[in-house]
Design an enzyme around this catalytic site. Structure first.
Site, PDB file in Angstrom:
ATOM      1  N   THR A 142       0.584  -1.003   0.079  1.00  0.00           N
ATOM      2  CA  THR A 142       0.347   0.794  -0.375  1.00  0.00           C
ATOM      3  C   THR A 142       1.001   1.236  -0.200  1.00  0.00           C
ATOM      4  OG1 THR A 142      -1.776  -1.056   0.801  1.00  0.00           O
ATOM      5  CG2 THR A 142      -1.846   1.739   0.723  1.00  0.00           C
ATOM      6  N   HIS A 187       2.469   2.124  -3.476  1.00  0.00           N
ATOM      7  CA  HIS A 187       0.689   2.579  -3.622  1.00  0.00           C
ATOM      8  C   HIS A 187       0.902   4.021  -4.026  1.00  0.00           C
ATOM      9  CE1 HIS A 187      -0.175  -1.722  -5.414  1.00  0.00           C
ATOM     10  NE2 HIS A 187      -0.272  -1.143  -4.265  1.00  0.00           N
TER      11      HIS A 187
END
Ligand code: NAD
Ligand code: ZN
Length: 343
Positions: free
Chosen positions: A40, A43
């Site tokens: 995450t 990203h």
């Protein structure tokens, strides 16, 4: 305090000096010692379409951490300065049907630490006391820092009974690696790990896989034949997000087998429903950790001899966050830890 911040829409993160977090009467202020880098965070750093849709800068990123309680709000009675803690990164509403029934992991109003509210890649982080896990004596501080992804692995690995069962794990990223060790510890018979990256295949073998295969070179039927399996896998854990991996799992399950899907695909995946029906498969999505049964199980597993430390391969000072993120992104790594104690 120093913190790793997404200052504006677009790629990159920068180390900034920001105000210390405020904390309320039900909150705990934690001095961060070690953090883990999650997909995450990658990203958010690279600012992919998901991040562009989801993240509202400025935001302190990060949700995998361990730290020491610095101060507590006036309503907090059972945590004290000096305690080693981690945080559950899903802050739930506490008021919806599922929350009120104790099924917090099913809360539809979850707010993500380091995603929807300021996170843990900082010298200090504040969280509601209900999200703070006080570590049991003897838990290693680096292991404490990765309880969040370790919890993903434990939640998935214990979703179905695996004692004596033949298990398939697709994807030996940090979570697949830890799930391999959990499945071994929990008494699975054969654990086949499918992973294209050779560095990670080698780590999977160290974490307890019976057989590791490169899915580009060998199919699962071939792996089954090598082990003398005739009926298919009893339990599969999909931990790659890859469409071909899920397709292969469905095609290689024993009748009545169970598939736990943790991996997050980037696009829709066509599914062979006919096989799911005729072979009577159970398919279950897994998100996050059960609050707080997974945390309890993680602590029990570690204090009864499970060792996930081989999944931690790289360590950096938070000042070297660019190198840390590059190591995590390279794929030739397990879990990457940043050290926040170097001030
Ligand atoms: P990761 O991206 O580091 O690992 C995925 C691995 O899958 C990589 O090593 C990759 O080489 C491998 N892979 C790619 N194609 C494959 C194929 N065809 N067959 C087998 N393996 C293949 O990710 P991670 O941090 O270990 O997380 C695992 C997955 O879980 C990711 O998809 C991530 O987005 C997801 N995730 C889900 C949750 C949740 O709560 N559901 C939480 C965290 C992460
Ligand atoms: Zn809720």
């Amino acid at each position: 305090m120093r913190a790793l911040v997404k200052t504006a829409a677009g790629p990159g993160l920068s180390l900034e000096t920001v105000p210390d977090p405020e904390y309320g009467i039900n909150d705990v202020l934690i001095r961060v010692r070690r953090t883990g880098i999650c997909g995450t965070d990658l990203h958010i750093e690279s600012w992919d379409p998901w991040a562009a849709r989801t993240i509202k800068p400025p935001l302190i990123v990060g949700h995998e951490f361990a730290g020491i309680v610095e101060a507590v709000g006036s309503n907090v009675a059972d945590l004290h300065p000096g305690d080693l803690v981690s945080g559950e990164g899903h802050v739930v509403c506490g008021r919806c049907r599922h929350c009120r029934a104790g099924r917090y992991h099913l809360c539809a109003n979850t707010v993500g630490l380091g995603v929807n509210r300021d996170g843990a890649f900082a010298e200090l982080v504040a969280l509601p006391v209900t999200n703070v896990w006080h570590h049991w004596p003897g838990i290693d501080e680096e292991v404490a820092a990765i309880f969040d992804p370790f919890g993903n692995a434990v939640h998935t690995a214990l979703a179905f009974p695996i004692l004596g069962e033949d298990v398939l794990i697709s994807g030996a990223g940090p979570i697949g690696l830890m799930a391999t060790a959990v499945a071994r510890h929990a008494g699975a018979r054969f654990i086949v790990v499918s992973e294209p990256n050779p560095y990670r295949r080698e780590l999977a073998a160290r974490m307890g896989a019976t057989l590791v295969i490169d899915p580009r070179e060998r199919d699962l039927g071939d792996a089954q034949r090598e082990l003398g399996m005739v009926e298919g896998f009893d339990v599969a854990m999909e931990m790659s997000g890859n469409a071909a991996a899920l397709t292969a799992a469905i095609a290689n399950m024993a009748h009545g087998g169970s598939i736990a899907i943790l991996g997050i695909p980037t696009a829709e995946i066509p599914i062979d429903v006919t096989t799911i029906v005729f072979n009577q498969l159970t398919v279950r999505g897994i998100y996050g950790r059960e609050m707080y049964e997974t945390w309890y199980k993680m602590s029990v597993l570690l204090t009864s001899g499970l060792d996930i430390r081989p999944a931690i391969t790289h360590r950096f000072s938070y000042r070297d966050h660019e190198a840390a993120f590059a190591a995590a992104r390279s794929g030739d790594s397990g879990k990457v830890i940043m050290d926040w104690t170097d001030r």
